[in-house]
Scaffold this motif. Structure first.
Motif, PDB file in Angstrom:
ATOM      1  N   PHE A 132      17.505  33.986  26.085  1.00 43.41           N
ATOM      2  CA  PHE A 132      18.050  35.001  26.986  1.00 43.41           C
ATOM      3  C   PHE A 132      18.100  36.378  26.345  1.00 43.41           C
ATOM      4  CE2 PHE A 132      21.731  37.377  28.649  1.00 43.41           C
ATOM      5  CZ  PHE A 132      21.337  37.510  29.973  1.00 43.41           C
ATOM      6  N   GLN A 133      18.562  36.447  25.107  1.00 41.32           N
ATOM      7  CA  GLN A 133      18.687  37.732  24.440  1.00 41.32           C
ATOM      8  C   GLN A 133      17.328  38.389  24.244  1.00 41.32           C
ATOM      9  OE1 GLN A 133      21.778  39.028  23.929  1.00 41.32           O
ATOM     10  NE2 GLN A 133      20.682  40.920  23.502  1.00 41.32           N
ATOM     11  N   GLU A 134      16.338  37.574  23.891  1.00 40.69           N
ATOM     12  CA  GLU A 134      14.982  38.111  23.725  1.00 40.69           C
ATOM     13  C   GLU A 134      14.429  38.578  25.061  1.00 40.69           C
ATOM     14  OE1 GLU A 134      13.547  35.431  19.873  1.00 40.69           O
ATOM     15  OE2 GLU A 134      13.262  34.668  21.901  1.00 40.69           O
ATOM     16  N   ASP A 135      14.673  37.797  26.089  1.00 37.75           N
ATOM     17  CA  ASP A 135      14.186  38.155  27.418  1.00 37.75           C
ATOM     18  C   ASP A 135      14.771  39.494  27.867  1.00 37.75           C
ATOM     19  OD1 ASP A 135      12.793  37.306  29.961  1.00 37.75           O
ATOM     20  OD2 ASP A 135      14.829  37.498  30.723  1.00 37.75           O
ATOM     21  N   CYS A 136      16.037  39.728  27.560  1.00 32.56           N
ATOM     22  CA  CYS A 136      16.693  40.984  27.949  1.00 32.56           C
ATOM     23  C   CYS A 136      16.090  42.195  27.253  1.00 32.56           C
ATOM     24  CB  CYS A 136      18.186  40.911  27.636  1.00 32.56           C
ATOM     25  SG  CYS A 136      19.113  39.810  28.700  1.00 32.56           S
ATOM     26  N   ASN A 137      15.530  41.975  26.056  1.00 29.14           N
ATOM     27  CA  ASN A 137      14.993  43.089  25.265  1.00 29.14           C
ATOM     28  C   ASN A 137      13.465  43.153  25.262  1.00 29.14           C
ATOM     29  OD1 ASN A 137      17.492  44.281  23.950  1.00 29.14           O
ATOM     30  ND2 ASN A 137      17.720  42.151  23.342  1.00 29.14           N
ATOM     31  N   ALA A 138      12.835  42.316  26.073  1.00 31.08           N
ATOM     32  CA  ALA A 138      11.373  42.239  26.050  1.00 31.08           C
ATOM     33  C   ALA A 138      10.718  43.455  26.689  1.00 31.08           C
ATOM     34  CB  ALA A 138      10.917  40.973  26.755  1.00 31.08           C
ATOM     35  N   TRP A 139       9.664  43.933  26.050  1.00 28.79           N
ATOM     36  CA  TRP A 139       8.822  44.959  26.653  1.00 28.79           C
ATOM     37  C   TRP A 139       7.990  44.330  27.768  1.00 28.79           C
ATOM     38  CZ3 TRP A 139       6.272  47.713  21.803  1.00 28.79           C
ATOM     39  CH2 TRP A 139       7.285  48.304  21.026  1.00 28.79           C
ATOM     40  N   VAL A 140       7.551  43.093  27.508  1.00 31.35           N
ATOM     41  CA  VAL A 140       6.764  42.337  28.476  1.00 31.35           C
ATOM     42  C   VAL A 140       7.333  40.926  28.549  1.00 31.35           C
ATOM     43  CG1 VAL A 140       4.490  41.410  29.079  1.00 31.35           C
ATOM     44  CG2 VAL A 140       4.662  43.651  27.970  1.00 31.35           C
ATOM     45  N   ASP A 141       7.481  40.420  29.757  1.00 29.25           N
ATOM     46  CA  ASP A 141       7.982  39.050  29.970  1.00 29.25           C
ATOM     47  C   ASP A 141       6.954  38.321  30.825  1.00 29.25           C
ATOM     48  OD1 ASP A 141       9.530  36.771  30.274  1.00 29.25           O
ATOM     49  OD2 ASP A 141      10.660  37.604  31.945  1.00 29.25           O
ATOM     50  N   MET A 142       6.512  37.140  30.370  1.00 29.23           N
ATOM     51  CA  MET A 142       5.488  36.406  31.101  1.00 29.23           C
ATOM     52  C   MET A 142       5.820  34.917  31.129  1.00 29.23           C
ATOM     53  SD  MET A 142       1.373  36.218  30.319  1.00 29.23           S
ATOM     54  CE  MET A 142       1.097  37.931  30.771  1.00 29.23           C
ATOM     55  N   ASN A 143       5.717  34.316  32.296  1.00 33.25           N
ATOM     56  CA  ASN A 143       5.847  32.864  32.455  1.00 33.25           C
ATOM     57  C   ASN A 143       4.469  32.293  32.764  1.00 33.25           C
ATOM     58  OD1 ASN A 143       8.809  32.717  32.320  1.00 33.25           O
ATOM     59  ND2 ASN A 143       8.733  33.836  34.257  1.00 33.25           N
ATOM     60  N   VAL A 144       4.104  31.242  32.066  1.00 27.58           N
ATOM     61  CA  VAL A 144       2.773  30.651  32.210  1.00 27.58           C
ATOM     62  C   VAL A 144       2.911  29.171  32.539  1.00 27.58           C
ATOM     63  CG1 VAL A 144       0.553  30.203  31.089  1.00 27.58           C
ATOM     64  CG2 VAL A 144       1.831  32.289  30.531  1.00 27.58           C
ATOM     65  N   VAL A 145       2.221  28.740  33.596  1.00 21.75           N
ATOM     66  CA  VAL A 145       2.153  27.331  33.983  1.00 21.75           C
ATOM     67  C   VAL A 145       0.716  26.877  33.774  1.00 21.75           C
ATOM     68  CG1 VAL A 145       2.652  25.629  35.768  1.00 21.75           C
ATOM     69  CG2 VAL A 145       3.869  27.831  35.763  1.00 21.75           C
ATOM     70  N   MET A 146       0.544  25.759  33.069  1.00 25.68           N
ATOM     71  CA  MET A 146      -0.793  25.331  32.692  1.00 25.68           C
ATOM     72  C   MET A 146      -0.901  23.810  32.724  1.00 25.68           C
ATOM     73  SD  MET A 146      -2.766  26.426  29.138  1.00 25.68           S
ATOM     74  CE  MET A 146      -2.535  28.182  29.452  1.00 25.68           C
ATOM     75  N   THR A 147      -2.100  23.314  32.986  1.00 24.10           N
ATOM     76  CA  THR A 147      -2.335  21.876  32.995  1.00 24.10           C
ATOM     77  C   THR A 147      -2.691  21.384  31.598  1.00 24.10           C
ATOM     78  OG1 THR A 147      -4.721  22.029  33.405  1.00 24.10           O
ATOM     79  CG2 THR A 147      -3.252  22.074  35.343  1.00 24.10           C
ATOM     80  N   GLY A 148      -2.716  20.065  31.453  1.00 26.12           N
ATOM     81  CA  GLY A 148      -3.083  19.479  30.170  1.00 26.12           C
ATOM     82  C   GLY A 148      -4.520  19.764  29.786  1.00 26.12           C
ATOM     83  N   SER A 149      -5.370  20.012  30.778  1.00 25.44           N
ATOM     84  CA  SER A 149      -6.772  20.338  30.498  1.00 25.44           C
ATOM     85  C   SER A 149      -6.978  21.825  30.230  1.00 25.44           C
ATOM     86  CB  SER A 149      -7.664  19.889  31.666  1.00 25.44           C
ATOM     87  OG  SER A 149      -7.240  20.479  32.884  1.00 25.44           O
ATOM     88  N   GLY A 150      -5.880  22.568  30.184  1.00 24.60           N
ATOM     89  CA  GLY A 150      -5.960  23.983  29.823  1.00 24.60           C
ATOM     90  C   GLY A 150      -6.197  24.926  30.982  1.00 24.60           C
ATOM     91  N   LYS A 151      -6.108  24.438  32.216  1.00 27.53           N
ATOM     92  CA  LYS A 151      -6.321  25.306  33.371  1.00 27.53           C
ATOM     93  C   LYS A 151      -5.007  25.975  33.774  1.00 27.53           C
ATOM     94  CE  LYS A 151     -10.224  22.690  35.211  1.00 27.53           C
ATOM     95  NZ  LYS A 151     -10.746  21.906  36.363  1.00 27.53           N
TER      96      LYS A 151
END
Length: 250
Positions: A178-197
Motif C-alpha cells: 500500500f505504501q509503495e502504491d501511494c508513492n508510485a510514479w506508475v502503477d500497473m496491474n497485469v493479468v497473465m496466463t501460464g503460457s505467458g499470454k
C-alpha cells in the motif's frame, strides 16, 4: 530504495494459498500476500443469465468487497450505502473476465460459478490477489463437478494469476504494497496466463509519464512474478494441477 522487510525490487511478498478454506463453498482459498489477505470462494448455481439461456454455455462472474476493518480506517459496508462504488464494480468485472479467459464455458454446461472475493486485510494488490486466489477456488469447484459426474471435461485450459508492478523514484518494482502504491510514479496491474499470454494490463502514470521501454520492462517483471505465483498454485492444487489444459490439448 529500501523496501519493507528488505525485499528486493524484483521479489514478491511472502505468498501462501490455503485450499478448501471454507466448509460450505464448492471451492475456496485463502490467499495471503504479505499483509494482504483475501478469501476467495466459488459457488455453483444451476442457471445462467438470460442472455445465455439455451446456448449450452456456462458463465463465471465475481463479487468483491472490503471488510470494514480491512483498511486503516473503517470502510463502510457498501450494502449499507445501497450501491456499489465504481471501484468495486470495476474490480468485480476484472476478476470475472480474467477468469473467463481461461475457461471453456461450453464444458461447464448451463450453470454459473460465482467467485466471491472478500478482503480481510488490505495492504495493496487486493484485486491481483483476488484473481490469483479465485483461480484456485474455481479449480476446486470444477473438480467437484467432475467427481459428481455433472460435467465430463475439465474446462480450465490454462493457469491464471495477476500481480502489480510500478515505478517509484525511477526504479521498477514488483508487487507493490500500500505504501509503495501511494508513492508510485506508475502503477500497473497485469493479468497473465501460464503460457505467458496477457489477459489485461491496467497501467497509469500517477506522477510522470512512462516510456514504451519502461512498459516492456514492467511487463517482463510482472511475467516473472506471475510465473512464481503459478508455481504456488500448482503446489497447492497438487494432482489437480495436471488437469489444467488437459481438454484443450486433446
Amino acid at each position: 530504495m529500501i523496501r519493507a522487510n528488505n525485499r528486493s525490487k524484483n521479489s514478491l511478498r511472502p505468498v501462501t494459498i490455503e485450499r478448501n478454506y471454507l466448509k460450505y463453498a464448492e471451492g475456496s482459498a485463502l490467499i495471503v500476500m504479505g499483509d494482504t489477505k483475501v478469501i476467495c470462494s466459488a459457488s455453483v448455481e444451476e442457471k445462467v443469465p438470460p442472455f445465455l439461456r439455451n446456448s449450452g454455455k456456462g458463465w463465471i462472474t465475481a463479487e468483491y468487497s472490503l471488510l470494514p476493518r480491512s483498511t486503516h480506517d473503517r470502510t463502510q459496508r457498501e450494502a449499507s450505502k445501497g450501491r456499489l462504488s465504481g471501484r468495486t464494480q470495476e474490480i468485480q468485472r476484472l476478476i470475472g473476465r480474467s477468469v473467463r479467459s481461461v475457461v471453456d464455458t461450453l464444458c461447464l454446461g448451463e450453470r454459473t460459478i460465482w467467485l466471491d472475493c472478500d478482503v480481510l486485510q488490505a495492504d495493496g494488490g487486493t484485486r491481483t490477489a483476488a484473481i490469483t486466489g479465485s483461480f484456485v477456488a474455481l479449480a476446486e469447484a470444477v473438480e467437484g463437478l467432475m467427481n459428481a459426474g455433472i460435467i465430463s471435461k475439465f474446462p480450465i485450459n490454462d493457469f491464471l494469476a495477476a500481480v502489480s508492478v510500478g515505478i517509484i523514484n525511477g526504479e521498477i518494482l514488483l508487487d507493490l504494497d500500500f505504501q509503495e502504491d501511494c508513492n508510485a510514479w506508475v502503477d500497473m496491474n497485469v493479468v497473465m496466463t501460464g503460457s505467458g499470454k496477457l489477459v489485461e494490463v491496467q497501467g497509469t502514470a500517477e506522477g510522470q509519464p512512462f516510456s514504451r521501454e519502461e512498459m516492456a520492462k514492467m511487463l517482463d517483471l510482472a511475467g516473472q512474478g506471475i510465473n512464481s505465483l503459478i508455481e504456488v498454485q500448482k503446489q497447492v492444487l497438487g494432482p489437480l494441477a495436471e488437469k489444467v489444459g488437459e481438454t484443450h490439448a486433446e
